[in-house]
Design an enzyme around this catalytic site. Structure first.
Site, short mmCIF file in Angstrom:
data_model
loop_
_atom_site.label_atom_id
_atom_site.label_comp_id
_atom_site.label_asym_id
_atom_site.label_seq_id
_atom_site.Cartn_x
_atom_site.Cartn_y
_atom_site.Cartn_z
CG ASP A 62 -0.27 -0.48 2.50
OD1 ASP A 62 0.94 -0.26 2.66
OD2 ASP A 62 -0.96 -1.08 3.35
CG ASN A 128 -8.72 -1.94 12.47
OD1 ASN A 128 -7.75 -2.52 11.99
ND2 ASN A 128 -9.24 -0.85 11.92
CG HIS A 130 -5.70 -2.56 9.27
ND1 HIS A 130 -5.84 -1.53 10.16
CD2 HIS A 130 -4.39 -2.56 8.93
CE1 HIS A 130 -4.67 -0.94 10.36
NE2 HIS A 130 -3.78 -1.56 9.62
CD GLU A 135 -8.85 0.75 8.19
OE1 GLU A 135 -8.81 -0.15 9.06
OE2 GLU A 135 -8.28 1.84 8.34
#
EC number: 3.5.99.6
Length: 234
Positions: A62, A128, A130, A135
């Site tokens: 990314d 979380n 990811h 996400e």
């Protein structure tokens, strides 16, 4: 999914590097790379090794939207500082965060991945759950795409910026479907703040609410964790 517990991040990096050497001996040519603090010790092992990576291709997960490669917060800069300057590759691919058409850039990146199937994919995991910048709520069928970052991710990454207002709100990320095409995945996680996500990834239901849970379906995943990150696995 195989779990390897280590004493600390340094040992984790050494084990990940041993796995890489085994993969290279079997003919791996393309590495999928991650940023953040988790893979740094692994990159340090790569840089100090006598191995030559000049025949290898790398594809990063990314990049932030809106940051130039010269920004010291860009992932391009991170990779040069932590790996590429010390160990040149044949070719390094990262998404172009300054592309005028980010949707077209995502499609271009999918074509790169199709042309260079990833043999050895390095991952971290967010608090979380990811992976990459995928996400919670991201479709498991998603390929490379533009992501609106959640507040928890922006907050977690703000430690790398002067202020939280400076953290980009979007990124271009390899999708979950793209990641799952990798031949082998090595996920690194260290610290108590990762314990909930690791537990959900290993034992929880496979759900888009915790993106990393899809790794339960991959045939060759190795998870390297310290005792803090593994604290909820017992």
């Amino acid at each position: 999914m195989k779990i390897i517990r280590v004493q600390d991040q340094i040992e984790g990096g050494k084990i990940a590097f041993t796995l890489l050497k085994d993969s290279l001996a079997k003919g791996a040519k393309t590495l999928g790379l991650a940023t953040g603090s988790s893979p740094i010790s692994f990159y340090q092992e790569m840089v100090k090794s006598p191995l030559d990576f000049s025949d290898l291709t790398s594809i990063n997960l990314d990049e932030y939207v809106g940051l130039s490669v010269e920004s010291d917060q860009s992932y391009d800069y991170f990779m040069r500082q932590n790996l590429f300057n010390g160990k040149p590759f044949k070719k390094n691919y990262l998404p172009n965060g300054l592309a005028t058409d980010v949707e077209a850039e995502a499609k271009r990146y999918d074509q790169i991945i199709a042309e260079h199937p990833i043999d050895f994919q390095v991952l971290g995991i967010g608090r979380n759950g990811h992976i990459g910048f995928n996400e919670p709520g991201t479709s498991f069928e998603e390929e490379t795409h533009v992501v609106d970052l959640q507040e928890s991710t922006i907050e977690a990454n703000s430690r790398f910026f002067t202020s939280i207002e400076d953290v980009p709100k979007q990124a271009i990320s390899m999708g979950i479907a793209s990641i799952m095409k990798s031949k082998m995945i090595v996920l690194l996680a260290f610290g108590q703040e990762k314990a909930d996500a690791i537990k959900g990834m290993v034992f929880g239901p496979i759900t888009e609410d915790l993106p990393a849970s899809i790794l339960q379906k991959h045939d060759h995943v190795i998870v390297i964790v310290d005792e803090a990150a593994a604290s909820q696995l017992d």
